[in-house]
Scaffold this motif. Structure first.
Motif, PDB file in Angstrom:
ATOM      1  N   GLY A 150      27.748  -2.104   6.797  1.00  0.00           N
ATOM      2  CA  GLY A 150      28.217  -0.945   7.569  1.00  0.00           C
ATOM      3  C   GLY A 150      27.045  -0.145   8.111  1.00  0.00           C
ATOM      4  N   SER A 151      27.308   0.635   9.132  1.00  0.00           N
ATOM      5  CA  SER A 151      26.231   1.397   9.778  1.00  0.00           C
ATOM      6  C   SER A 151      25.558   2.377   8.819  1.00  0.00           C
ATOM      7  CB  SER A 151      26.770   2.144  10.998  1.00  0.00           C
ATOM      8  OG  SER A 151      27.864   2.956  10.622  1.00  0.00           O
ATOM      9  N   GLY A 152      26.297   2.884   7.842  1.00  0.00           N
ATOM     10  CA  GLY A 152      25.727   3.810   6.867  1.00  0.00           C
ATOM     11  C   GLY A 152      24.704   3.156   5.965  1.00  0.00           C
ATOM     12  N   VAL A 153      24.891   1.877   5.688  1.00  0.00           N
ATOM     13  CA  VAL A 153      24.004   1.139   4.787  1.00  0.00           C
ATOM     14  C   VAL A 153      22.882   0.456   5.565  1.00  0.00           C
ATOM     15  CG1 VAL A 153      23.940  -0.702   3.034  1.00  0.00           C
ATOM     16  CG2 VAL A 153      25.954   0.726   3.239  1.00  0.00           C
ATOM     17  N   GLN A 154      23.145   0.141   6.826  1.00  0.00           N
ATOM     18  CA  GLN A 154      22.225  -0.661   7.635  1.00  0.00           C
ATOM     19  C   GLN A 154      20.814  -0.071   7.719  1.00  0.00           C
ATOM     20  OE1 GLN A 154      23.410  -3.659   9.558  1.00  0.00           O
ATOM     21  NE2 GLN A 154      21.229  -3.989   9.400  1.00  0.00           N
ATOM     22  N   SER A 155      20.710   1.232   7.987  1.00  0.00           N
ATOM     23  CA  SER A 155      19.371   1.830   8.139  1.00  0.00           C
ATOM     24  C   SER A 155      18.620   1.847   6.810  1.00  0.00           C
ATOM     25  CB  SER A 155      19.472   3.243   8.721  1.00  0.00           C
ATOM     26  OG  SER A 155      20.226   4.059   7.869  1.00  0.00           O
ATOM     27  N   GLN A 156      19.350   2.137   5.736  1.00  0.00           N
ATOM     28  CA  GLN A 156      18.730   2.129   4.400  1.00  0.00           C
ATOM     29  C   GLN A 156      18.262   0.714   4.050  1.00  0.00           C
ATOM     30  OE1 GLN A 156      21.379   3.481   1.291  1.00  0.00           O
ATOM     31  NE2 GLN A 156      19.768   3.509  -0.252  1.00  0.00           N
ATOM     32  N   PHE A 157      19.095  -0.271   4.363  1.00  0.00           N
ATOM     33  CA  PHE A 157      18.751  -1.670   4.109  1.00  0.00           C
ATOM     34  C   PHE A 157      17.492  -2.061   4.879  1.00  0.00           C
ATOM     35  CE2 PHE A 157      18.926  -6.031   5.740  1.00  0.00           C
ATOM     36  CZ  PHE A 157      18.900  -6.750   4.556  1.00  0.00           C
ATOM     37  N   SER A 158      17.426  -1.695   6.153  1.00  0.00           N
ATOM     38  CA  SER A 158      16.267  -2.063   6.985  1.00  0.00           C
ATOM     39  C   SER A 158      14.969  -1.494   6.436  1.00  0.00           C
ATOM     40  CB  SER A 158      16.474  -1.579   8.424  1.00  0.00           C
ATOM     41  OG  SER A 158      17.577  -2.232   8.990  1.00  0.00           O
ATOM     42  N   LYS A 159      15.007  -0.225   5.993  1.00  0.00           N
ATOM     43  CA  LYS A 159      13.809   0.409   5.422  1.00  0.00           C
ATOM     44  C   LYS A 159      13.378  -0.300   4.141  1.00  0.00           C
ATOM     45  CE  LYS A 159      14.647   5.063   7.210  1.00  0.00           C
ATOM     46  NZ  LYS A 159      15.156   6.406   6.874  1.00  0.00           N
ATOM     47  N   MET A 160      14.357  -0.560   3.266  1.00  0.00           N
ATOM     48  CA  MET A 160      14.042  -1.209   1.989  1.00  0.00           C
ATOM     49  C   MET A 160      13.539  -2.633   2.202  1.00  0.00           C
ATOM     50  SD  MET A 160      17.224   0.153  -0.327  1.00  0.00           S
ATOM     51  CE  MET A 160      16.691  -0.378  -1.932  1.00  0.00           C
ATOM     52  N   LEU A 161      14.128  -3.327   3.169  1.00  0.00           N
ATOM     53  CA  LEU A 161      13.702  -4.695   3.457  1.00  0.00           C
ATOM     54  C   LEU A 161      12.259  -4.716   3.956  1.00  0.00           C
ATOM     55  CD1 LEU A 161      14.642  -7.715   3.723  1.00  0.00           C
ATOM     56  CD2 LEU A 161      15.147  -7.189   6.113  1.00  0.00           C
ATOM     57  N   GLY A 162      11.930  -3.808   4.867  1.00  0.00           N
ATOM     58  CA  GLY A 162      10.568  -3.730   5.400  1.00  0.00           C
ATOM     59  C   GLY A 162       9.545  -3.448   4.317  1.00  0.00           C
ATOM     60  N   SER A 163       9.866  -2.496   3.452  1.00  0.00           N
ATOM     61  CA  SER A 163       8.962  -2.118   2.362  1.00  0.00           C
ATOM     62  C   SER A 163       8.782  -3.268   1.364  1.00  0.00           C
ATOM     63  CB  SER A 163       9.552  -0.889   1.656  1.00  0.00           C
ATOM     64  OG  SER A 163       8.833  -0.578   0.514  1.00  0.00           O
ATOM     65  N   THR A 164       9.874  -3.947   1.043  1.00  0.00           N
ATOM     66  CA  THR A 164       9.817  -5.066   0.093  1.00  0.00           C
ATOM     67  C   THR A 164       9.021  -6.229   0.667  1.00  0.00           C
ATOM     68  OG1 THR A 164      12.007  -4.418  -0.720  1.00  0.00           O
ATOM     69  CG2 THR A 164      11.224  -6.585  -1.362  1.00  0.00           C
ATOM     70  N   THR A 165       9.226  -6.508   1.946  1.00  0.00           N
ATOM     71  CA  THR A 165       8.515  -7.613   2.604  1.00  0.00           C
ATOM     72  C   THR A 165       7.005  -7.404   2.556  1.00  0.00           C
ATOM     73  OG1 THR A 165      10.417  -7.986   4.056  1.00  0.00           O
ATOM     74  CG2 THR A 165       8.331  -8.934   4.757  1.00  0.00           C
ATOM     75  N   LYS A 166       6.561  -6.165   2.769  1.00  0.00           N
ATOM     76  CA  LYS A 166       5.122  -5.859   2.693  1.00  0.00           C
ATOM     77  C   LYS A 166       4.583  -6.132   1.294  1.00  0.00           C
ATOM     78  CE  LYS A 166       4.907  -2.292   6.250  1.00  0.00           C
ATOM     79  NZ  LYS A 166       4.822  -0.840   6.489  1.00  0.00           N
ATOM     80  N   SER A 167       5.348  -5.721   0.314  1.00  0.00           N
ATOM     81  CA  SER A 167       4.941  -5.894  -1.082  1.00  0.00           C
ATOM     82  C   SER A 167       4.869  -7.375  -1.466  1.00  0.00           C
ATOM     83  CB  SER A 167       5.957  -5.162  -1.968  1.00  0.00           C
ATOM     84  OG  SER A 167       5.608  -5.248  -3.300  1.00  0.00           O
ATOM     85  N   VAL A 168       5.832  -8.160  -0.994  1.00  0.00           N
ATOM     86  CA  VAL A 168       5.900  -9.591  -1.316  1.00  0.00           C
ATOM     87  C   VAL A 168       4.680 -10.327  -0.779  1.00  0.00           C
ATOM     88  CG1 VAL A 168       7.167 -11.737  -0.819  1.00  0.00           C
ATOM     89  CG2 VAL A 168       8.409  -9.687  -1.487  1.00  0.00           C
ATOM     90  N   GLY A 169       4.162  -9.878   0.349  1.00  0.00           N
ATOM     91  CA  GLY A 169       3.001 -10.507   0.958  1.00  0.00           C
ATOM     92  C   GLY A 169       1.767 -10.504   0.067  1.00  0.00           C
ATOM     93  N   LYS A 170       1.747  -9.641  -0.961  1.00  0.00           N
ATOM     94  CA  LYS A 170       0.584  -9.548  -1.849  1.00  0.00           C
ATOM     95  C   LYS A 170       0.773 -10.300  -3.175  1.00  0.00           C
ATOM     96  CE  LYS A 170      -0.225  -5.003   0.122  1.00  0.00           C
ATOM     97  NZ  LYS A 170      -0.008  -3.571  -0.056  1.00  0.00           N
ATOM     98  N   LEU A 171       1.937 -10.959  -3.328  1.00  0.00           N
ATOM     99  CA  LEU A 171       2.240 -11.629  -4.603  1.00  0.00           C
ATOM    100  C   LEU A 171       1.345 -12.825  -4.901  1.00  0.00           C
ATOM    101  CD1 LEU A 171       6.133 -11.701  -4.872  1.00  0.00           C
ATOM    102  CD2 LEU A 171       4.541 -10.483  -6.339  1.00  0.00           C
ATOM    103  N   ASP A 172       0.784 -13.423  -3.890  1.00  0.00           N
ATOM    104  CA  ASP A 172      -0.027 -14.620  -4.111  1.00  0.00           C
ATOM    105  C   ASP A 172      -1.494 -14.299  -4.383  1.00  0.00           C
ATOM    106  OD1 ASP A 172       2.240 -16.171  -3.818  1.00  0.00           O
ATOM    107  OD2 ASP A 172       1.973 -16.394  -1.665  1.00  0.00           O
ATOM    108  N   LYS A 173      -1.821 -13.001  -4.468  1.00  0.00           N
ATOM    109  CA  LYS A 173      -3.208 -12.626  -4.801  1.00  0.00           C
ATOM    110  C   LYS A 173      -3.457 -12.854  -6.282  1.00  0.00           C
ATOM    111  CE  LYS A 173      -4.057  -9.401  -1.087  1.00  0.00           C
ATOM    112  NZ  LYS A 173      -4.598  -8.118  -0.702  1.00  0.00           N
ATOM    113  N   LYS A 174      -4.696 -13.115  -6.610  1.00  0.00           N
ATOM    114  CA  LYS A 174      -5.074 -13.400  -7.997  1.00  0.00           C
ATOM    115  C   LYS A 174      -5.376 -12.106  -8.760  1.00  0.00           C
ATOM    116  CE  LYS A 174      -5.263 -17.892  -7.268  1.00  0.00           C
ATOM    117  NZ  LYS A 174      -4.251 -18.760  -7.794  1.00  0.00           N
TER     118      LYS A 174
END
Length: 195
Positions: A145-169
């Protein structure tokens, strides 16, 4: 004689295609159905694909989170209801979108929740698998729903950035795993609650 040879050939081709469907993922089957449904005359092949999708979805439901299991099985029931329509050539391509996107989001949430079950250390080195499931979440997000969509997009963007660093030693990887665990947990909860 020519008719019987062509019938045998058609049956053989259908058998080969069914075998290859068995090796597909749920999302692969759904994408294949979508690509065939609008302009394809072999209704039995689409019905077979949907049947394969139902089986894969039921397996998926039994391998993950108990709280998502009933939601996934409910969608498997919806998919099963489309099989007779597909067989009769009455499948409405427009109506597929909502159920297919809901399924994509649920299976991605289910897989991510399973990954989270092992704690933050189990996320280390799994950046590509997590990213793949985040992309699957994103591809189905139009059902939110439109009420959840913007919150989802923000959380997805933030999580994606964090995931990019998981392969660091070392320490950097561990810090990224801790941050990713929290963000993924919130994202999965948001999706689970919204669907």
């Amino acid at each position: 004689m020519k008719k019987s040879i062509s019938a045998i050939f058609a049956s053989l081709m259908l058998f080969i295609s069914v075998q290859s469907f068995g090796q597909m993922s749920v999302e692969g089957v759904l994408d294949k159905v979508t690509s065939l449904a609008g302009n394809y005359s072999n209704n039995s092949e689409i019905a077979t694909l949907l049947g394969t999708g139902v089986s894969l979805l039921e397996k998926e439901a039994n391998t993950g989170s108990p709280d998502l299991k009933s939601k996934i099985l409910s969608q498997a029931g919806g998919l099963k209801a489309l099989i007779p329509l597909a067989s009769q050539g009455k499948l409405n391509v427009g109506s597929l979108s909502k159920i297919f996107n809901t399924i994509k989001m649920l299976i991605a949430a289910n897989r991510l929740k399973s990954m989270l079950g092992g704690g933050k250390s189990s996320l280390l080195g799994k950046g590509s698998a997590i990213t793949s499931n985040l992309n699957l979440l994103s591809s189905g997000s139009s059902v939110l729903g439109s009420g959840v969509q913007s919150q989802f997009s923000k959380m997805l963007g933030s999580t994606t950035k964090s995931v990019g660093k998981l392969d660091k030693k070392g320490l950097f990887g561990k810090l990224a795993a801790g941050a990713t665990e929290k963000k993924l947990g919130k994202l999965v909860s948001l999706v689970s609650g919204a669907l």
